[in-house]
Design a protein around this motif. Structure first.
Motif, PDB file in Angstrom:
ATOM      1  N   TRP A   5       4.754  17.238  25.340  1.00  0.00           N
ATOM      2  CA  TRP A   5       5.850  16.131  24.779  1.00  0.00           C
ATOM      3  C   TRP A   5       6.632  16.546  23.905  1.00  0.00           C
ATOM      4  O   TRP A   5       7.987  16.655  23.580  1.00  0.00           O
ATOM      5  CB  TRP A   5       5.438  14.933  24.763  1.00  0.00           C
ATOM      6  N   GLY A   6       5.899  17.213  22.669  1.00  0.00           N
ATOM      7  CA  GLY A   6       6.552  17.755  21.695  1.00  0.00           C
ATOM      8  C   GLY A   6       7.668  18.789  21.824  1.00  0.00           C
ATOM      9  O   GLY A   6       8.687  18.706  21.299  1.00  0.00           O
ATOM     10  N   ASN A  11      13.383  20.196  22.639  1.00  0.00           N
ATOM     11  CA  ASN A  11      14.229  20.709  23.803  1.00  0.00           C
ATOM     12  C   ASN A  11      15.500  19.628  23.655  1.00  0.00           C
ATOM     13  O   ASN A  11      16.667  19.903  23.498  1.00  0.00           O
ATOM     14  CB  ASN A  11      14.049  21.382  24.952  1.00  0.00           C
ATOM     15  N   LEU A  12      15.239  18.373  23.830  1.00  0.00           N
ATOM     16  CA  LEU A  12      15.947  17.173  24.148  1.00  0.00           C
ATOM     17  C   LEU A  12      16.867  17.134  22.869  1.00  0.00           C
ATOM     18  O   LEU A  12      17.904  16.880  22.785  1.00  0.00           O
ATOM     19  CB  LEU A  12      15.218  15.961  24.417  1.00  0.00           C
ATOM     20  N   ILE A  16      21.022  17.812  22.382  1.00  0.00           N
ATOM     21  CA  ILE A  16      21.801  16.698  21.610  1.00  0.00           C
ATOM     22  C   ILE A  16      22.529  17.412  20.357  1.00  0.00           C
ATOM     23  O   ILE A  16      23.825  16.898  20.072  1.00  0.00           O
ATOM     24  CB  ILE A  16      21.042  15.400  21.237  1.00  0.00           C
ATOM     25  N   SER A  17      21.620  17.662  19.592  1.00  0.00           N
ATOM     26  CA  SER A  17      22.307  18.200  18.200  1.00  0.00           C
ATOM     27  C   SER A  17      23.225  19.548  18.409  1.00  0.00           C
ATOM     28  O   SER A  17      24.178  19.666  17.828  1.00  0.00           O
ATOM     29  CB  SER A  17      21.197  18.569  17.254  1.00  0.00           C
ATOM     30  N   PHE A  18      22.774  20.275  19.226  1.00  0.00           N
ATOM     31  CA  PHE A  18      23.358  21.640  19.361  1.00  0.00           C
ATOM     32  C   PHE A  18      24.235  22.010  20.585  1.00  0.00           C
ATOM     33  O   PHE A  18      24.682  23.081  20.841  1.00  0.00           O
ATOM     34  CB  PHE A  18      22.213  22.849  19.307  1.00  0.00           C
ATOM     35  N   LEU A  57      18.340  26.806  26.562  1.00  0.00           N
ATOM     36  CA  LEU A  57      17.311  26.154  26.285  1.00  0.00           C
ATOM     37  C   LEU A  57      16.198  26.176  27.328  1.00  0.00           C
ATOM     38  O   LEU A  57      15.069  26.564  27.089  1.00  0.00           O
ATOM     39  CB  LEU A  57      17.254  24.869  25.552  1.00  0.00           C
ATOM     40  N   ALA A  58      16.666  26.310  28.404  1.00  0.00           N
ATOM     41  CA  ALA A  58      15.850  26.311  29.313  1.00  0.00           C
ATOM     42  C   ALA A  58      15.178  27.800  29.724  1.00  0.00           C
ATOM     43  O   ALA A  58      14.125  28.031  29.963  1.00  0.00           O
ATOM     44  CB  ALA A  58      16.616  25.950  31.033  1.00  0.00           C
TER      45      ALA A  58
END
Length: 182
Positions: A5-6, A11-12, A16-18, A57-58
């Motif tokens: 989960w970390g 990644n989530l 959101i941020s980038f 990211l994926a």
């Protein structure tokens, strides 16, 4: 919380941020755009930044390069570059093409070196200078926007220079390999 989960939450947070935040800034920047630039083009550029960030990211989670370097422009660098374009330029077809170019660099196969050794020191110095410019800009607003413009220009220059440096380096490697094989 399961151990994976970390990484997924990280990644989530990165999306959101980038991904979302710079895409949102592109949309806000494009509101009231001149009639010569269709707002749909602004939305397309913003969507490209978000989608490229997600794909980047994926791929980062699934694909490892032989050299250990990053494949494609890392999403934080992409976000900083998109924001730099928004800060420096008025919305136009050319600035939207620059935003699309950054989105393309994020999903490209260009290998960006991971900062190690001297390169790590240079990157750290560059980050410290940019943070200093940002601090001056925030702390002394009457000083104008020159510090943020300098930092944004440095960001764009760095992102433009890295692929050129990598291409020249790979070309030199090929020449050296050809010379040694004779």
């Amino acid at each position: 919380m399961p151990p994976r989960w970390g990484a997924e939450l990280d990644n989530l947070a990165d999306v959101i941020s980038f991904g979302f935040a710079p895409a949102f800034m592109v949309v806000i920047w494009g509101i009231g755009v001149p009639e010569s630039v269709p707002f749909t083009a602004v939305l397309a550029a913003a969507a490209a930044v978000l989608v490229a960030g997600v794909v980047r990211l994926a791929r980062f989670a699934c694909v490892k390069t032989k050299s250990g370097d990053f494949m494609g422009l890392p999403i934080p660098m992409g976000a900083m570059t998109v924001i730099s374009i928004v800060l420096l330029f008025q919305p136009s077809i050319w600035s939207l093409l620059a935003v699309l170019g950054v989105a393309w660099l994020m999903v490209s196969r260009i290998e960006y070196p991971k900062p190690k050794g001297q390169l790590a020191a240079v990157v750290l110095g560059w980050i410290m200078v940019n943070v200093a410019f940002l601090t001056v800009w925030v702390a002394w607003p009457e000083g104008g926007d020159m510090p943020i413009k300098i930092g944004a220009t440095m960001q764009i220059a760095l992102v433009a220079a890295i692929p050129l440096r990598v291409l020249f380096y790979k070309r030199e490697q090929r020449k050296e390999a050809a010379r040694l094989s004779r």
